[in-house]
Design a protein around this motif. Structure first.
Motif, PDB file in Angstrom:
ATOM      1  N   ALA A 141       6.719  -1.203 -15.427  1.00 16.54           N
ATOM      2  CA  ALA A 141       5.453  -0.874 -14.758  1.00 16.54           C
ATOM      3  C   ALA A 141       4.850  -2.093 -14.075  1.00 16.54           C
ATOM      4  CB  ALA A 141       4.476  -0.281 -15.768  1.00 16.54           C
ATOM      5  N   TRP A 142       5.046  -3.283 -14.651  1.00 15.60           N
ATOM      6  CA  TRP A 142       4.503  -4.502 -14.038  1.00 15.60           C
ATOM      7  C   TRP A 142       5.074  -4.713 -12.643  1.00 15.60           C
ATOM      8  CZ3 TRP A 142       6.984  -8.910 -12.330  1.00 15.60           C
ATOM      9  CH2 TRP A 142       6.165 -10.002 -12.035  1.00 15.60           C
ATOM     10  N   VAL A 143       6.368  -4.460 -12.467  1.00 16.40           N
ATOM     11  CA  VAL A 143       6.990  -4.616 -11.152  1.00 16.40           C
ATOM     12  C   VAL A 143       6.340  -3.686 -10.143  1.00 16.40           C
ATOM     13  CG1 VAL A 143       9.125  -4.209  -9.850  1.00 16.40           C
ATOM     14  CG2 VAL A 143       9.195  -5.451 -12.031  1.00 16.40           C
ATOM     15  N   LEU A 144       6.132  -2.452 -10.531  1.00 15.10           N
ATOM     16  CA  LEU A 144       5.637  -1.433  -9.598  1.00 15.10           C
ATOM     17  C   LEU A 144       4.147  -1.555  -9.344  1.00 15.10           C
ATOM     18  CD1 LEU A 144       7.656   1.512 -11.176  1.00 15.10           C
ATOM     19  CD2 LEU A 144       8.240   0.200  -9.126  1.00 15.10           C
ATOM     20  N   HIS A 145       3.402  -2.094 -10.302  1.00 12.42           N
ATOM     21  CA  HIS A 145       1.958  -2.248 -10.138  1.00 12.42           C
ATOM     22  C   HIS A 145       1.587  -3.604  -9.562  1.00 12.42           C
ATOM     23  CE1 HIS A 145       0.335   1.394 -11.960  1.00 12.42           C
ATOM     24  NE2 HIS A 145       1.202   1.284 -12.935  1.00 12.42           N
ATOM     25  N   ASP A 146       2.170  -4.669 -10.087  1.00 17.10           N
ATOM     26  CA  ASP A 146       1.725  -6.027  -9.795  1.00 17.10           C
ATOM     27  C   ASP A 146       2.740  -6.835  -9.000  1.00 17.10           C
ATOM     28  OD1 ASP A 146      -0.746  -5.955 -11.545  1.00 17.10           O
ATOM     29  OD2 ASP A 146       0.771  -5.577 -13.072  1.00 17.10           O
ATOM     30  N   GLY A 147       3.974  -6.873  -9.465  1.00 17.16           N
ATOM     31  CA  GLY A 147       4.947  -7.787  -8.897  1.00 17.16           C
ATOM     32  C   GLY A 147       5.356  -7.469  -7.475  1.00 17.16           C
ATOM     33  N   PHE A 148       5.375  -6.184  -7.093  1.00 11.63           N
ATOM     34  CA  PHE A 148       5.890  -5.798  -5.769  1.00 11.63           C
ATOM     35  C   PHE A 148       5.126  -6.485  -4.647  1.00 11.63           C
ATOM     36  CE2 PHE A 148       2.142  -3.288  -5.630  1.00 11.63           C
ATOM     37  CZ  PHE A 148       1.903  -3.020  -4.289  1.00 11.63           C
ATOM     38  N   ALA A 149       3.814  -6.751  -4.842  1.00 14.28           N
ATOM     39  CA  ALA A 149       2.985  -7.322  -3.783  1.00 14.28           C
ATOM     40  C   ALA A 149       2.997  -8.843  -3.797  1.00 14.28           C
ATOM     41  CB  ALA A 149       1.541  -6.819  -3.910  1.00 14.28           C
TER      42      ALA A 149
ATOM     43  N   SER B 214       3.784   1.387   5.476  1.00 14.21           N
ATOM     44  CA  SER B 214       3.917  -0.060   5.339  1.00 14.21           C
ATOM     45  C   SER B 214       3.775  -0.486   3.880  1.00 14.21           C
ATOM     46  CB  SER B 214       2.843  -0.761   6.183  1.00 14.21           C
ATOM     47  OG  SER B 214       2.843  -2.146   5.934  1.00 14.21           O
ATOM     48  N   ARG B 215       4.490  -1.549   3.502  1.00 15.74           N
ATOM     49  CA  ARG B 215       4.350  -2.152   2.178  1.00 15.74           C
ATOM     50  C   ARG B 215       3.340  -3.303   2.185  1.00 15.74           C
ATOM     51  NH1 ARG B 215       8.045  -5.170   0.653  1.00 15.74           N
ATOM     52  NH2 ARG B 215       7.880  -4.922  -1.595  1.00 15.74           N
ATOM     53  N   ALA B 216       2.805  -3.655   3.344  1.00 19.49           N
ATOM     54  CA  ALA B 216       2.011  -4.880   3.488  1.00 19.49           C
ATOM     55  C   ALA B 216       0.589  -4.694   2.970  1.00 19.49           C
ATOM     56  CB  ALA B 216       1.994  -5.315   4.950  1.00 19.49           C
ATOM     57  N   VAL B 217       0.473  -4.381   1.691  1.00 14.48           N
ATOM     58  CA  VAL B 217      -0.834  -4.148   1.099  1.00 14.48           C
ATOM     59  C   VAL B 217      -1.336  -5.414   0.424  1.00 14.48           C
ATOM     60  CG1 VAL B 217      -0.329  -1.711   0.743  1.00 14.48           C
ATOM     61  CG2 VAL B 217       0.118  -3.320  -1.100  1.00 14.48           C
ATOM     62  N   ASN B 218      -2.658  -5.527   0.359  1.00 12.94           N
ATOM     63  CA  ASN B 218      -3.309  -6.595  -0.383  1.00 12.94           C
ATOM     64  C   ASN B 218      -2.723  -7.958   0.040  1.00 12.94           C
ATOM     65  OD1 ASN B 218      -5.155  -7.613  -2.205  1.00 12.94           O
ATOM     66  ND2 ASN B 218      -3.961  -7.155  -4.013  1.00 12.94           N
ATOM     67  N   ASP B 219      -2.401  -8.819  -0.919  1.00 13.74           N
ATOM     68  CA  ASP B 219      -1.940 -10.155  -0.578  1.00 13.74           C
ATOM     69  C   ASP B 219      -0.547 -10.167   0.034  1.00 13.74           C
ATOM     70  OD1 ASP B 219      -4.278 -11.255  -1.396  1.00 13.74           O
ATOM     71  OD2 ASP B 219      -3.543 -12.035  -3.298  1.00 13.74           O
ATOM     72  N   LEU B 220       0.223  -9.107  -0.140  1.00 16.47           N
ATOM     73  CA  LEU B 220       1.533  -9.050   0.505  1.00 16.47           C
ATOM     74  C   LEU B 220       1.375  -9.128   2.018  1.00 16.47           C
ATOM     75  CD1 LEU B 220       4.590  -8.732   0.233  1.00 16.47           C
ATOM     76  CD2 LEU B 220       4.273  -6.258   0.320  1.00 16.47           C
ATOM     77  N   GLY B 221       0.395  -8.386   2.568  1.00 13.99           N
ATOM     78  CA  GLY B 221       0.159  -8.425   4.001  1.00 13.99           C
ATOM     79  C   GLY B 221      -0.670  -9.618   4.429  1.00 13.99           C
ATOM     80  N   ASN B 222      -1.654 -10.000   3.615  1.00 12.56           N
ATOM     81  CA  ASN B 222      -2.581 -11.056   4.017  1.00 12.56           C
ATOM     82  C   ASN B 222      -2.036 -12.458   3.818  1.00 12.56           C
ATOM     83  OD1 ASN B 222      -4.819  -9.569   4.968  1.00 12.56           O
ATOM     84  ND2 ASN B 222      -5.396  -9.056   2.871  1.00 12.56           N
ATOM     85  N   GLN B 223      -1.171 -12.646   2.816  1.00 13.00           N
ATOM     86  CA  GLN B 223      -0.670 -13.981   2.523  1.00 13.00           C
ATOM     87  C   GLN B 223       0.836 -14.119   2.693  1.00 13.00           C
ATOM     88  OE1 GLN B 223      -2.671 -14.658  -1.493  1.00 13.00           O
ATOM     89  NE2 GLN B 223      -2.778 -16.699  -0.652  1.00 13.00           N
ATOM     90  N   PHE B 224       1.600 -13.266   2.015  1.00 14.49           N
ATOM     91  CA  PHE B 224       3.007 -13.589   1.803  1.00 14.49           C
ATOM     92  C   PHE B 224       3.889 -13.267   2.996  1.00 14.49           C
ATOM     93  CE2 PHE B 224       1.236 -12.491  -2.498  1.00 14.49           C
ATOM     94  CZ  PHE B 224       0.840 -13.798  -2.733  1.00 14.49           C
ATOM     95  N   ILE B 225       3.598 -12.209   3.734  1.00 15.80           N
ATOM     96  CA  ILE B 225       4.343 -11.999   4.978  1.00 15.80           C
ATOM     97  C   ILE B 225       4.025 -13.105   5.982  1.00 15.80           C
ATOM     98  CG2 ILE B 225       4.552 -10.475   6.981  1.00 15.80           C
ATOM     99  CD1 ILE B 225       4.469  -8.112   5.054  1.00 15.80           C
ATOM    100  N   PRO B 226       2.746 -13.494   6.177  1.00 22.04           N
ATOM    101  CA  PRO B 226       2.497 -14.645   7.063  1.00 22.04           C
ATOM    102  C   PRO B 226       3.154 -15.937   6.582  1.00 22.04           C
ATOM    103  CG  PRO B 226       0.486 -13.371   6.779  1.00 22.04           C
ATOM    104  CD  PRO B 226       1.491 -12.799   5.825  1.00 22.04           C
ATOM    105  N   PHE B 227       3.166 -16.196   5.282  1.00 19.37           N
ATOM    106  CA  PHE B 227       3.802 -17.424   4.802  1.00 19.37           C
ATOM    107  C   PHE B 227       5.312 -17.376   5.023  1.00 19.37           C
ATOM    108  CE2 PHE B 227      -0.060 -18.407   2.228  1.00 19.37           C
ATOM    109  CZ  PHE B 227      -0.239 -19.698   2.696  1.00 19.37           C
ATOM    110  N   HIS B 228       5.921 -16.218   4.868  1.00 17.36           N
ATOM    111  CA  HIS B 228       7.354 -16.113   5.170  1.00 17.36           C
ATOM    112  C   HIS B 228       7.610 -16.257   6.668  1.00 17.36           C
ATOM    113  CE1 HIS B 228       7.722 -14.712   1.019  1.00 17.36           C
ATOM    114  NE2 HIS B 228       9.015 -14.892   1.125  1.00 17.36           N
ATOM    115  N   ALA B 229       6.685 -15.783   7.495  1.00 20.01           N
ATOM    116  CA  ALA B 229       6.828 -16.015   8.934  1.00 20.01           C
ATOM    117  C   ALA B 229       6.770 -17.508   9.238  1.00 20.01           C
ATOM    118  CB  ALA B 229       5.727 -15.268   9.688  1.00 20.01           C
TER     119      ALA B 229
END
Length: 890
Positions: free
Chosen positions: A148-156, A38-53
């Motif tokens: 590196a910013w995309v892969l470390h920070d931006g992806f989530a 899964s990609r739903a790590v950190n705020d990606l799973g806790n905030q942004f997937i729910p907000f997109h839902a």
């Protein structure tokens, strides 16, 4: 048409290569959507997937509320600031094209398409910096798209990915300023950057202004007056763009001002210099927070060769290197960290602006490559890279992947030498094609491997454990909640988060869980005072878990968790969502009083039990005194009990209360309280950490003394026939509990209070979007109390009268009623929206006025302006000829 296709070929190549390399890395690692990770790590799973839902629900009309208000989270919270901050990346709106169970896929597309568009626009912008082959610009831009910013920070953070687009987009607009062209279009680009995500747009705009300043200062043959006019033109463009984007800025500013403050965080100081330099090398991740700036092997080699390229004037080399060093230094100096982040230290990584330095690195690399560096100049750059790698060899960010990628840099170096030599000596097309093909393969495979290594490293960190989000269990739970949904007659609360920190957005219902940077302070404090728990010092609120709290908020059913990780749906006694109180304006005197069979007649002032009773308008609790009975002796203080660390180590892990052999002292401290038999006992020690057990059950408490995490009011169990309630507190180290942590609800006390409220409850009510309408009982007077946290922005009218700002009682929305009132209407308007719309309208008028004036200019005036520009700035910098593709504009 052919010209359009030709001009779009290089940007298209950059987009395809960067997106292809990212997908290749995910597929090799087995990451979603190419594998089971899964990609739903950190705020990606806790905030942004729910907000997109939530966005999906809004687009398809399957939820209560609208863009202004969210009835699902926090028992009712504003939503527009969330939308403008988290969902304004235009790619986010693709979510409506996919089935809701597949929401994670369009969220992935937000990242992927932002990478592609950012790389494509950077290819275009590099052509504005200096002319040269589109393929080479595209290959350098791949390093920017997968920096590196995309892969470390931006992806989530899908909304941050718009910053990757904003930097080259605002760079193109600034270049038009430099050449006195397209003021209207440039203003629109700046406005689009700020509207898409104002946070990263501010960083991109600051970087673009710095790049424009360097270009103006180092330009050859430009009069001082012309330099000032360029900067003035850019400033007017930015001011107008900010006016156009004003609704975004004013609404989010007011929401931020009203939000619960983030936990205090202090900058620990700059990381070691060698650790910072090691971030220029590919494939690694430091042991601490660092600016992530790597931008591909070709970019690294060329930026290292930049000071040695003699074809570039000295002033240009000095100016750009000063810019790069200044930007890098600004990332680690606290005053400039504040500047990059809107004058507030972020709650997390302080290096969120690192992508702009990656962009500057790519720009410098292109300026070097466009001047056809000689072999010895490229070799000097390679030597500098080798020296950097050797000096940083022991740093945590330098690992096996780094050395592999550096070795692959040899192919990049050879291809660059062959290409520049072939172009310099007009060698055959076959040589250039072979070198370009080799460089393309090296960039694609090197970028994919760099991304793969960073993704693999990230997945080893416990902090990045993915959330369940839209698993089969989550989807089944959503179906179960939908079947029980009784809104707006009562709330169906999904309860404490199970799948994400925003479960009500993800799986439905109307609960207290809400995680956002815009949690209103009024909401966090109201729910906390009524007994709800929280995380991040209130930036993440939780649902109420006790019978009185659920009754107050009109919860008719909820999910109850089990110790084995499962949960079941249970019913509750919901109070009315709107009730008429005749005593609110008199501070609660004369409220309905439910007789409490035993114990204190009044809950001690200042306790959560007293606050709940005040909101309920009835006395329902017994609050017994505690008597130490067994275990480690506690110490009394002015506000409660100090519990020393428990003596025996270890702890029972099951759901039954731990016991022991006769005569053996149980770990922790046991208190005894006495309540009416048959009642329900609850406990409240918000900052206690450890285990609380009583009546054959135990609960794990995770509070903290600094208030970062606080426990809710929780149920202990049913009071036995003898009325004795032994409660054991087994602390994790020395802990403090309040003087009155135990409350009891005698049989029927709460049900009688709820029945009395319903007798004065609404006849009918409805909610639609950001409005609510209630038909009140005949001859109503006093005040209407709404089971909704009182946040600024609500205006209410009674019987069609003038709208007035709603008040607050016990943290809930309260509206005064005149005698005989029969109808209540309330509407929510986001604070800051009207001033923002006014400023946006002014910006639009300015844009239209300039566009109209430009259109009215005759062909003669436009021709004269063109001749004037050519005479005033002939070859406005031979160093930066304007052009697209391979041609320079004469």
């Amino acid at each position: 048409m052919r010209a359009i296709i030709k001009r779009s070929a290089a940007p298209g190549l950059a987009a395809l290569l960067s997106m292809g390399a990212y997908c290749l890395a995910l597929a090799a690692h087995g990451g979603y959507p190419f594998g089971t990770r899964s990609r739903a790590v950190n705020d990606l799973g806790n905030q942004f997937i729910p907000f997109h839902a939530r966005l999906w629900d809004l687009l398809h009309g399957t939820t209560s509320g609208d863009l202004f208000f969210n009835w699902s989270s926090g028992y009712g919270v504003p939503f527009l600031a969330d939308f403008l901050t988290y969902l304004m990346n235009p790619f986010s709106w693709l979510v409506g094209l996919f089935p809701r169970p597949l929401v994670e896929f369009p969220v992935f597309l937000v990242t992927l398409l932002s990478i592609g568009l950012g790389a494509a626009l950077m290819t275009v912008f590099l052509g504005r910096l200096a002319p040269g082959p589109g393929t080479l610009r595209a290959l350098l831009s791949v390093g920017y798209g997968l920096c590196a910013w995309v892969l470390h920070d931006g992806f989530a953070d899908p909304m941050w990915m718009w910053g990757l687009v904003s930097l080259p987009m605002t760079g193109i607009a600034a270049d038009w300023c430099l050449h006195r062209r397209r003021w209207v279009a440039g203003t629109a680009l700046f406005a689009l950057a700020w509207a898409g995500n104002f946070y990263t747009a501010a960083m991109a705009s600051l970087a673009t202004a710095s790049v424009l300043l360097v270009r103006v200062v180092t330009a050859e043959g430009m009069p001082v007056g012309e330099r000032l006019r360029v900067l003035g033109r850019a400033a007017s463009m930015m001011v107008t763009a900010l006016a156009l984007a004003a609704p975004v800025l004013t609404v989010t500013f007011e929401a931020s001002r009203a939000a619960q403050p983030a936990p205090a965080w202090t900058y620990p100081g700059p990381p070691p210099l060698l650790d910072q330099l090691a971030q220029l090398l590919p494939g690694g991740r430091g042991a601490e927070e660092l600016p992530h700036i790597f931008a591909g092997m070709p970019g690294l080699l060329l930026v290292a060769a930049f000071p040695f390229v003699r074809a570039l004037p000295v002033r240009v080399r000095v100016g750009w290197y000063v810019l790069a060093v200044a930007v890098a230094a600004s990332f680690v100096w606290e005053p400039t960290i504040l500047l990059w982040h809107g004058f507030a230290l972020p709650n997390g990584s302080p290096f969120r602006a690192a992508f702009v330095l990656s962009g500057v690195v790519v720009m410098m690399a292109w300026l070097a490559l466009a001047r056809r560096p000689r072999a010895r100049e490229l070799a000097a750059g390679a030597g500098l890279v080798a020296l950097l790698a050797w000096v940083c060899r022991d740093r945590p960010a330098v690992g096996g992947a780094t050395w592999i990628l550096l070795a692959g840099g040899g192919i990049v170096l050879a291809a660059l030498i062959a290409l520049t030599a072939a172009r310099r000596h007009a060698a055959g097309a076959a040589v250039r094609s072979a070198a370009t093909a080799a460089l393309t393969c090296a960039v694609l495979l090197g970028s994919a491997y760099s991304a793969y290594s960073l993704i693999a490293l990230r997945d080893t960190i416990a902090w990045f454990r993915p959330k369940a989000t839209l698993s089969q269990r989550a989807l089944a739970t959503r179906d179960g909640l939908a079947a029980r949904d009784d809104w707006p007659r009562s709330r169906t609360d999904p309860g404490p988060h199970e799948f994400a920190n925003n479960d009500p957005l993800l799986i439905g219902g109307q609960g207290g869980s809400y995680y956002s940077s815009y949690v209103p302070a009024a909401t966090a404090r109201a729910l906390h005072r009524l007994g709800a728990g929280w995380y991040i010092k209130g930036r993440h609120t939780l649902s109420l878990e006790d019978p009185v709290g659920r009754a107050l908020m009109g919860v008719g059913s909820y999910l109850a968790p089990h110790h084995d990780g499962g949960f079941t749906a249970q019913n509750a006694r919901p109070g009315p969502l709107v009730s008429v109180r005749r005593d609110l304006l008199r501070g609660g005197r004369g409220a309905h009083r439910t007789a409490v069979p035993g114990g204190p007649r009044t809950s001690p002032a200042g306790t959560v039990f007293a606050r709940q009773e005040r909101a309920l308008g009835a006395r329902v609790y017994e609050v017994p005194a505690l008597a130490p009975a067994a275990g480690t002796a506690p110490l009394r203080d002015t506000s409660g009990w100090m519990l020393p660390a428990r003596k025996p180590p270890g702890e029972t892990a099951g759901g039954e209360a731990p016991g022991g052999a006769a005569g053996r002292e149980a770990p922790g401290t046991t208190f005894t309280a006495r309540c009416t038999p048959g009642g329900t006992a609850v406990w409240y020690a918000p900052q206690f950490a450890g285990q609380v057990s009583a009546l054959g059950r135990w609960t794990r408490a995770i509070g903290r003394r600094d208030g970062i995490t606080e426990n809710p009011v929780r149920i202990l169990g049913t009071v036995p026939a003898d009325g004795a309630v032994p409660v054991r507190f087994a602390p994790d180290g020395p802990q403090h509990i309040p003087e009155h942590p135990i409350g009891c609800l005698p049989p029927h006390s709460l049900s009688d209070a709820v029945a009395a409220l319903r007798a004065n409850g609404l006849v009918k009510w409805n909610t639609g979007g950001h409005e609510l309408v209630a038909a009140l009982p005949p001859h109503s007077s006093g005040s209407a109390l709404i089971a909704l946290p009182a946040v600024p922005g609500w205006g209410c009218s009674v019987d069609g009268g003038p709208s007035r700002a709603a008040g607050s009682y016990a943290g809930l929305l309260a509206v005064p009623l005149h005698p005989g009132a029969s109808r209540l209407s309330c509407a929510y308007t986001p604070p800051g929206l009207l001033p923002g719309l006014a400023a946006g309208g002014a910006g639009a008028l300015a844009l239209v006025a300039v566009a109209t004036a430009a259109r009215r200019r005759g062909r003669r005036n436009r021709s004269f302006a063109t001749r004037s520009q050519t005479m005033t700035i002939p070859q406005i910098c031979q160093n930066y000829p304007a052009g697209d593709g391979d041609r320079a504009v004469p």
